[in-house]
Design an enzyme around this catalytic site. Sequence first.
Site, short mmCIF file in Angstrom:
data_model
loop_
_atom_site.label_atom_id
_atom_site.label_comp_id
_atom_site.label_asym_id
_atom_site.label_seq_id
_atom_site.Cartn_x
_atom_site.Cartn_y
_atom_site.Cartn_z
N SER A 63 15.09 -17.90 -9.70
CA SER A 63 15.23 -18.09 -8.26
C SER A 63 14.61 -19.38 -7.75
O SER A 63 14.78 -19.73 -6.59
CB SER A 63 14.66 -16.88 -7.51
N PRO A 73 4.21 -4.15 -3.36
CA PRO A 73 2.99 -4.95 -3.60
C PRO A 73 1.72 -4.14 -3.32
O PRO A 73 1.81 -3.07 -2.70
CB PRO A 73 3.13 -6.09 -2.61
N PRO A 74 0.57 -4.61 -3.77
CA PRO A 74 -0.66 -3.87 -3.54
C PRO A 74 -0.98 -3.76 -2.05
O PRO A 74 -0.63 -4.65 -1.28
CB PRO A 74 -1.74 -4.71 -4.22
N GLY A 75 -1.63 -2.66 -1.69
CA GLY A 75 -2.12 -2.52 -0.32
C GLY A 75 -1.08 -2.20 0.73
O GLY A 75 -1.30 -2.40 1.91
N GLY A 96 0.13 0.90 0.98
CA GLY A 96 0.00 2.32 1.31
C GLY A 96 0.61 3.28 0.31
O GLY A 96 0.86 4.44 0.65
N LYS A 97 0.83 2.84 -0.92
CA LYS A 97 1.44 3.74 -1.91
C LYS A 97 0.51 4.92 -2.21
O LYS A 97 0.93 6.07 -2.19
CB LYS A 97 1.75 2.97 -3.20
N THR A 98 -0.74 4.60 -2.49
CA THR A 98 -1.70 5.66 -2.82
C THR A 98 -1.91 6.56 -1.61
O THR A 98 -1.93 7.79 -1.74
CB THR A 98 -3.05 5.04 -3.21
N LYS A 108 10.15 -12.60 0.35
CA LYS A 108 10.10 -14.06 0.38
C LYS A 108 10.10 -14.58 1.81
O LYS A 108 9.37 -15.51 2.15
CB LYS A 108 11.29 -14.63 -0.39
P1 ADP Z 1 -1.54 0.69 -2.55
O1 ADP Z 1 -1.74 2.00 -3.24
O2 ADP Z 1 -0.12 0.44 -2.15
O3 ADP Z 1 -2.11 -0.48 -3.27
P2 ADP Z 1 -3.32 1.79 -0.57
O4 ADP Z 1 -2.61 3.09 -0.39
O5 ADP Z 1 -4.55 1.79 -1.36
O6 ADP Z 1 -2.31 0.72 -1.16
O7 ADP Z 1 -3.55 1.14 0.86
C1 ADP Z 1 -4.62 0.31 1.18
C2 ADP Z 1 -5.17 0.66 2.53
O8 ADP Z 1 -4.26 0.30 3.56
C3 ADP Z 1 -5.43 2.14 2.69
O9 ADP Z 1 -6.63 2.30 3.38
C4 ADP Z 1 -4.26 2.62 3.53
O10 ADP Z 1 -4.60 3.73 4.29
C5 ADP Z 1 -3.97 1.41 4.39
N1 ADP Z 1 -2.57 1.35 4.79
C6 ADP Z 1 -1.55 0.81 4.06
N2 ADP Z 1 -0.38 0.92 4.72
C7 ADP Z 1 -0.65 1.53 5.90
C8 ADP Z 1 0.14 1.92 7.02
N3 ADP Z 1 1.46 1.70 7.06
N4 ADP Z 1 -0.47 2.54 8.04
C9 ADP Z 1 -1.80 2.76 8.01
N5 ADP Z 1 -2.60 2.41 7.00
C10 ADP Z 1 -2.05 1.80 5.94
#
Ligand code: ADP
Length: 581
Positions: A459, A137-139, A141-143, A502
């Site tokens: 589901s 899901p978004p956010g 930490g993928k990027t 879920k």
């Molecule tokens: P995604 O690419 O999955 O949508 P992002 O990499 O943009 O998400 O992450 C959003 C923010 O949350 C970033 O600032 C990231 O550093 C932070 N973040 C996400 N997961 C973690 C984690 N496990 N530990 C520390 N920071 C995290």
Amino acid sequence: MEKTQKEYYLREQLKAIQKELGEKDERQAEADELREKIAKAKLPKEVEEKAIREVDRLEKMPPMVAEATVVRNYLEWLLALPWHKTTKDRINIKLAEEILDEDHYGLQKVKERIIEYLAIRKLANKMKGPIICFVGPPGVGKTSLAKSVARALERKFIRMSLGGVRDEAEIRGHRRTYVGALPGRIIQGMRQAGTKNPVFLLDEIDKMSSDFRGDPSSALLEVLDPEQNSNFSDHFIEATFDLSNVMFITTANTLHTIPRPLLDRMEVIHISGYTEEEKVKIAEKYLMPKQIKNHGLKNEQLKVSEGTLLRLIREYTRESGVRNLEREIAALCRKTATKVVKENVQGITIEADKLNDFLGVPRYRFGIAAKSPEIGAATGLAWTEVGGDVLTIEVTVFPGTGKLMLTGKLGDVMKESAQAGFSYIRSVAKILAIPEDFHQKNDVHVHIPEGAIPKDGPSAGITMATALASALSFRAVRSDVAMTGEITLRGKVLPVGGIKEKVLAARRAGITTVILPKDNKKDLEDIPAGVRQDLKFIFVEHMDEVLANALVPAAPAFKPDYVNVPISLGDMPGLQTTADL
Ligand code: ADP
């Protein structure tokens, strides 16, 4: 005519004079300058020859014609691309581990997979092999994981979003004959990187689509294929560019929409959502320090306790990742910075009950389960691209002719699943004390909010069947119970996906009991122990068990006039299984 002739005549004169004075004309000077640049740039032979041919052409053109601009632009691109420039890799596994830990909390399994990947790269000594694809899901930490990989390897980092790309030319560029043609995004990214071995993040690979302008995924296939990508050809550049040293990393929210051949080339690493505890830790250790620094504050100027963070997470965000949490923390920092500057305060401690003053009224009410049990509404657990979510399925019954209406933008699979649930409830109408002719005299309407979001998948089967059973038998559904599972025509409950997401969503919503298919028991292993302790899980194989656990035993003391119920509701028999019939 006369005017151009005169101009031509004058220009020729000018040339003759310049020649006599030993000065070059503008065109020639430009051409010479370009030739010098080309010689210095050490382009690959094929490209160099091409560039020189273009310079020769340019020299013969009147300087202001449109064609000359195209040629200049083309040469500029050729000269700007990193044909040879590389950075030296630093594959130090220990250091890479440290960097990943420094940037991210938790994610142990994901980090291990990344480290293994790097270790193999070190042994194999080249960067060929499957491409990593982070799915989640978004956010989550993928990027930022991809950025950390680049930092660990000391490579340049480039990010390109594929969301909404539907034209092959966006990947591969337009031919130069088009007005305003440009190279595709891959070559643009390479120019931006300035080295031929960056970490190249292809974001949202699942959001790419194709139409009559060609299929971008087939172009991407070539980009990602280690066997082919040393000879990547861009329509604009018209020369092959070597992408074999690039480390591609892709991200996606879901795997469903990624074309199979592309998926086969990738090594998928799943990242699921975070629990509240994990979010508190991430906020405390990573997001707060980062935002405090970004806003020019010092750590001691803004103090936020764990309790405040928990409240912030529960009442101001509802998400699997931490993106909105980070945004809210940024808002706290902004407000603090203003106070520090305006009111000259030393520092601020934000208490949980003061969040209101900083962020306004809470956006979400924690625990929708606090509601009282309702008739005709059951809580389902859904798994969407943005993570898990709870959704309430509503059913109403009214006089009619036996129609089953389904609304809420349901996909085909979901509609069929609703029909299967309906047929099952009809088949057991008697034991549920539902008048057997109800389907002749009533219409049934099933609605799944939020109506504008398309939903699909099997589901929600048991949830729809529960809501139907509830509406037809006038027995309320417990509001602290949520469920997920596929239903067969004969009431069997089959396993479904996305259990972790879920269950986390159920906990976020304040649910206390979760009904899951028995075959999903193994998936509980992935769920953090803290979450498991807080919830009661009921594993079921048959719809009877779902109803026995989800319906409130006592029937309510009212009976709508329009349904002709032959027996007194007070005497309604307890639930039996079909086997008892
Ligand atoms: P995604 O690419 O999955 O949508 P992002 O990499 O943009 O998400 O992450 C959003 C923010 O949350 C970033 O600032 C990231 O550093 C932070 N973040 C996400 N997961 C973690 C984690 N496990 N530990 C520390 N920071 C995290």
